[in-house]
Design a protein around this motif. Structure first.
Motif, PDB file in Angstrom:
ATOM      1  N   THR A   5       0.820  -1.214   0.000  1.00  0.00           N
ATOM      2  CA  THR A   5       0.000   0.000   0.000  1.00  0.00           C
ATOM      3  C   THR A   5       0.848   1.255   0.000  1.00  0.00           C
ATOM      4  OG1 THR A   5      -0.138   0.124   2.397  1.00  0.00           O
ATOM      5  CG2 THR A   5      -1.858  -1.152   1.250  1.00  0.00           C
ATOM      6  N   GLY A   6       2.116   1.122   0.414  1.00  0.00           N
ATOM      7  CA  GLY A   6       2.976   2.290   0.472  1.00  0.00           C
ATOM      8  C   GLY A   6       2.709   3.156   1.688  1.00  0.00           C
ATOM      9  N   GLU A   7       1.829   2.697   2.591  1.00  0.00           N
ATOM     10  CA  GLU A   7       1.518   3.472   3.787  1.00  0.00           C
ATOM     11  C   GLU A   7       2.814   3.792   4.531  1.00  0.00           C
ATOM     12  OE1 GLU A   7      -1.432   4.638   4.141  1.00  0.00           O
ATOM     13  OE2 GLU A   7      -2.379   3.354   2.660  1.00  0.00           O
ATOM     14  N   SER A   8       2.953   4.994   4.962  1.00  0.00           N
ATOM     15  CA  SER A   8       4.090   5.544   5.692  1.00  0.00           C
ATOM     16  C   SER A   8       5.364   5.610   4.865  1.00  0.00           C
ATOM     17  CB  SER A   8       4.342   4.789   7.008  1.00  0.00           C
ATOM     18  OG  SER A   8       5.062   3.603   6.795  1.00  0.00           O
ATOM     19  N   ALA A   9       5.310   5.305   3.588  1.00  0.00           N
ATOM     20  CA  ALA A   9       6.497   5.364   2.747  1.00  0.00           C
ATOM     21  C   ALA A   9       6.538   6.630   1.904  1.00  0.00           C
ATOM     22  CB  ALA A   9       6.548   4.151   1.819  1.00  0.00           C
ATOM     23  N   ASP A  10       5.417   7.307   1.770  1.00  0.00           N
ATOM     24  CA  ASP A  10       5.378   8.481   0.896  1.00  0.00           C
ATOM     25  C   ASP A  10       6.442   9.500   1.264  1.00  0.00           C
ATOM     26  OD1 ASP A  10       3.273   7.300  -0.406  1.00  0.00           O
ATOM     27  OD2 ASP A  10       1.747   8.576   0.476  1.00  0.00           O
ATOM     28  N   GLU A  11       6.525   9.860   2.539  1.00  0.00           N
ATOM     29  CA  GLU A  11       7.514  10.854   2.949  1.00  0.00           C
ATOM     30  C   GLU A  11       8.929  10.312   2.796  1.00  0.00           C
ATOM     31  OE1 GLU A  11       9.096  13.034   6.929  1.00  0.00           O
ATOM     32  OE2 GLU A  11       6.939  12.761   6.757  1.00  0.00           O
ATOM     33  N   PHE A  12       9.148   9.060   3.217  1.00  0.00           N
ATOM     34  CA  PHE A  12      10.480   8.477   3.128  1.00  0.00           C
ATOM     35  C   PHE A  12      10.978   8.452   1.688  1.00  0.00           C
ATOM     36  CE2 PHE A  12      13.374   4.821   2.735  1.00  0.00           C
ATOM     37  CZ  PHE A  12      14.354   5.225   3.624  1.00  0.00           C
ATOM     38  N   PHE A  13      10.092   8.130   0.759  1.00  0.00           N
ATOM     39  CA  PHE A  13      10.496   8.014  -0.630  1.00  0.00           C
ATOM     40  C   PHE A  13      10.356   9.312  -1.408  1.00  0.00           C
ATOM     41  CE2 PHE A  13       9.436   3.292  -0.262  1.00  0.00           C
ATOM     42  CZ  PHE A  13      10.740   2.976   0.057  1.00  0.00           C
ATOM     43  N   GLY A  14       9.820  10.338  -0.814  1.00  0.00           N
ATOM     44  CA  GLY A  14       9.880  11.630  -1.447  1.00  0.00           C
ATOM     45  C   GLY A  14       8.627  12.163  -2.077  1.00  0.00           C
ATOM     46  N   GLY A  15       7.459  11.685  -1.743  1.00  0.00           N
ATOM     47  CA  GLY A  15       6.278  12.314  -2.294  1.00  0.00           C
ATOM     48  C   GLY A  15       5.035  11.462  -2.230  1.00  0.00           C
ATOM     49  N   GLU A  16       3.941  12.100  -2.536  1.00  0.00           N
ATOM     50  CA  GLU A  16       2.642  11.444  -2.535  1.00  0.00           C
ATOM     51  C   GLU A  16       2.513  10.433  -3.669  1.00  0.00           C
ATOM     52  OE1 GLU A  16      -0.470  11.361  -0.868  1.00  0.00           O
ATOM     53  OE2 GLU A  16       0.845  12.166   0.679  1.00  0.00           O
ATOM     54  N   MET A  17       1.751   9.413  -3.397  1.00  0.00           N
ATOM     55  CA  MET A  17       1.425   8.438  -4.433  1.00  0.00           C
ATOM     56  C   MET A  17      -0.012   8.713  -4.874  1.00  0.00           C
ATOM     57  SD  MET A  17       1.685   4.327  -4.458  1.00  0.00           S
ATOM     58  CE  MET A  17       3.328   4.487  -3.792  1.00  0.00           C
ATOM     59  N   PRO A  18      -0.238   8.849  -6.174  1.00  0.00           N
ATOM     60  CA  PRO A  18      -1.601   9.078  -6.657  1.00  0.00           C
ATOM     61  C   PRO A  18      -2.541   7.951  -6.215  1.00  0.00           C
ATOM     62  CG  PRO A  18      -0.015   9.479  -8.400  1.00  0.00           C
ATOM     63  CD  PRO A  18       0.742   8.858  -7.260  1.00  0.00           C
ATOM     64  N   ALA A  19      -3.801   8.312  -5.996  1.00  0.00           N
ATOM     65  CA  ALA A  19      -4.792   7.363  -5.491  1.00  0.00           C
ATOM     66  C   ALA A  19      -4.933   6.138  -6.391  1.00  0.00           C
ATOM     67  CB  ALA A  19      -6.142   8.056  -5.325  1.00  0.00           C
ATOM     68  N   ALA A  20      -4.909   6.326  -7.702  1.00  0.00           N
ATOM     69  CA  ALA A  20      -5.079   5.186  -8.621  1.00  0.00           C
ATOM     70  C   ALA A  20      -3.927   4.188  -8.483  1.00  0.00           C
ATOM     71  CB  ALA A  20      -5.181   5.673 -10.064  1.00  0.00           C
ATOM     72  N   ALA A  21      -2.711   4.697  -8.331  1.00  0.00           N
ATOM     73  CA  ALA A  21      -1.562   3.805  -8.156  1.00  0.00           C
ATOM     74  C   ALA A  21      -1.634   3.106  -6.809  1.00  0.00           C
ATOM     75  CB  ALA A  21      -0.259   4.593  -8.281  1.00  0.00           C
ATOM     76  N   ARG A  22      -2.039   3.829  -5.766  1.00  0.00           N
ATOM     77  CA  ARG A  22      -2.180   3.219  -4.442  1.00  0.00           C
ATOM     78  C   ARG A  22      -3.224   2.106  -4.486  1.00  0.00           C
ATOM     79  NH1 ARG A  22      -0.071   4.804   0.033  1.00  0.00           N
ATOM     80  NH2 ARG A  22       0.145   6.986  -0.496  1.00  0.00           N
ATOM     81  N   GLN A  23      -4.296   2.331  -5.218  1.00  0.00           N
ATOM     82  CA  GLN A  23      -5.335   1.301  -5.352  1.00  0.00           C
ATOM     83  C   GLN A  23      -4.782   0.067  -6.068  1.00  0.00           C
ATOM     84  OE1 GLN A  23      -8.114   0.921  -3.884  1.00  0.00           O
ATOM     85  NE2 GLN A  23      -8.806  -0.879  -4.974  1.00  0.00           N
ATOM     86  N   ALA A  24      -3.989   0.258  -7.111  1.00  0.00           N
ATOM     87  CA  ALA A  24      -3.382  -0.883  -7.811  1.00  0.00           C
ATOM     88  C   ALA A  24      -2.465  -1.665  -6.864  1.00  0.00           C
ATOM     89  CB  ALA A  24      -2.608  -0.410  -9.042  1.00  0.00           C
ATOM     90  N   LEU A  25      -1.750  -0.959  -6.000  1.00  0.00           N
ATOM     91  CA  LEU A  25      -0.891  -1.629  -5.015  1.00  0.00           C
ATOM     92  C   LEU A  25      -1.729  -2.427  -4.021  1.00  0.00           C
ATOM     93  CD1 LEU A  25       1.790   1.107  -4.237  1.00  0.00           C
ATOM     94  CD2 LEU A  25       2.000  -0.875  -5.737  1.00  0.00           C
ATOM     95  N   ARG A  26      -2.855  -1.849  -3.593  1.00  0.00           N
ATOM     96  CA  ARG A  26      -3.740  -2.579  -2.671  1.00  0.00           C
ATOM     97  C   ARG A  26      -4.298  -3.837  -3.332  1.00  0.00           C
ATOM     98  NH1 ARG A  26      -5.672   2.832  -0.730  1.00  0.00           N
ATOM     99  NH2 ARG A  26      -4.676   3.037   1.285  1.00  0.00           N
TER     100      ARG A  26
END
Length: 168
Positions: A5-26
């Motif tokens: 899901t990338g939860e808590s990784a957005d800041e570590f990796f440098g930015g927001e993940m778009p909702a559609a990509a987050r959904q594909a990860l879920r």
């Protein structure tokens, strides 16, 4: 951090993940094994700037022993992180003397992800039977991060064990 899901990784990796990509990860997190890679690459296509997707991709492929695919994902992530951090496209030309002002490998963001992905590539090179490239990658990490805060000592130990004690 949840790899899919990338939860808590957005800041570590440098930015927001778009909702559609987050959904594909879920979706990938709950998909049958044979569908996971397709969903992950779909997320990458939807959000090529989202560094967390590359991380999930190379971790997934490495865990499946698909080293060529893991390396492909890591190299793409490295290129995107270099672009975002203002680093040279060729990792071999990044040295302490050529670093742009303000590049911070200790904080969170694209520069840190870039360095972290060098470590992943060193591991993949080692697993792929390319110890010299692994040695080069580790030497670059050591030059840029002398405090070794990304855990590259594990890969260096593996390299030393197969090289008869000759590490970085």
């Amino acid at each position: 951090m949840n790899l899919f899901t990338g939860e808590s990784a957005d800041e570590f990796f440098g930015g927001e993940m778009p909702a559609a990509a987050r959904q594909a990860l879920r979706l990938a997190a709950h998909a049958p094994r044979e569908e996971v890679a397709s969903l992950l690459w779909t997320a990458q296509a939807m959000a090529p700037q989202a560094l967390g997707v590359y991380y999930v991709l190379y971790k997934h492929h490495a865990s499946q022993r698909e080293l060529a695919e893991a390396e492909r994902a890591a190299r793409r992530g490295l290129q995107e992180a270099a672009r975002q951090a203002g680093l040279a496209a060729d990792w071999r030309s990044v040295t302490p003397a050529t670093l742009p002002a303000g590049v911070d490998f200790q904080g969170s963001g694209p520069a840190r992800f870039w360095l972290f992905t060098l470590k992943a590539l060193a591991f993949l090179s080692l697993r792929g039977g390319h110890p010299e490239e692994a040695r080069e990658l580790l030497a670059t990490i050591a030059a840029l991060d002398p405090q070794a805060r990304i855990g590259d000592e594990v890969v260096a130990s593996l390299l030393a064990s197969i090289s008869g004690g000759a590490g970085v």
